[in-house]
Write a protein that holds these residues in place. Sequence first.
Motif, PDB file in Angstrom:
ATOM      1  N   HIS A 180       0.849  -1.187   0.000  1.00  0.00           N
ATOM      2  CA  HIS A 180       0.000   0.000   0.000  1.00  0.00           C
ATOM      3  C   HIS A 180       0.888   1.242   0.000  1.00  0.00           C
ATOM      4  O   HIS A 180       1.921   1.272   0.672  1.00  0.00           O
ATOM      5  CB  HIS A 180      -0.890  -0.002   1.245  1.00  0.00           C
TER       6      HIS A 180
ATOM      7  N   LYS B 160      -6.441   3.362   6.832  1.00  0.00           N
ATOM      8  CA  LYS B 160      -5.323   2.955   5.978  1.00  0.00           C
ATOM      9  C   LYS B 160      -4.365   2.054   6.747  1.00  0.00           C
ATOM     10  O   LYS B 160      -4.037   0.966   6.318  1.00  0.00           O
ATOM     11  CB  LYS B 160      -4.566   4.181   5.462  1.00  0.00           C
TER      12      LYS B 160
ATOM     13  N   PHE C  45       0.409   5.460   0.478  1.00  0.00           N
ATOM     14  CA  PHE C  45      -0.499   6.571   0.711  1.00  0.00           C
ATOM     15  C   PHE C  45       0.294   7.820   1.034  1.00  0.00           C
ATOM     16  O   PHE C  45       1.465   7.764   1.395  1.00  0.00           O
ATOM     17  CB  PHE C  45      -1.536   6.254   1.794  1.00  0.00           C
TER      18      PHE C  45
END
Length: 160
Positions: free
Chosen positions: A74, A134, A76
């Motif tokens: 991931h 998240k 972000f």
Amino acid sequence: MADNRLISVEIDEETLSSSGPDAEHERRVAIFDLIEDNSFGVIDHDGGPYLLRLSMMERKLVFQVRSEEGEDVHTFILSISPFRGIIRDYFLICESYYSAIKTQSPHQIEAIDMARRGIHNEGSELLAERLEGKIEVDFDTARRLFTLICALHAGQTRAP
């Protein structure tokens, strides 16, 4: 889950270069403390352990999370803007604390230290809130991540 943790933190030196040995030392200490004890889980991912690479893009902090095998998990982007006031206040109170150690009574030093911890907690809570949805972290990990963000910021603000 024991595997929901960071085992490595890498700083992109091109976008987050330190401004000298003191800033570099602060970063190393913050990273060591974070790696030593943390709880870090990526939402909707089976689990770690994780590798984290931090970089800066357009005045925003980029979190690139990878699996232990190096596979992207991931990425972000975290705006630093909401943290600016807290980081500024934290640096000011730290300066007051270090000055007080030299000349003030233990009671005065303790009062300043309590204020410093309060501002640090405020930054940690904001960070945990901004990561919500998240990344899942416990409060102590949020504190250690906030310390690292401050160390990264210090290195940037002191650069020539």
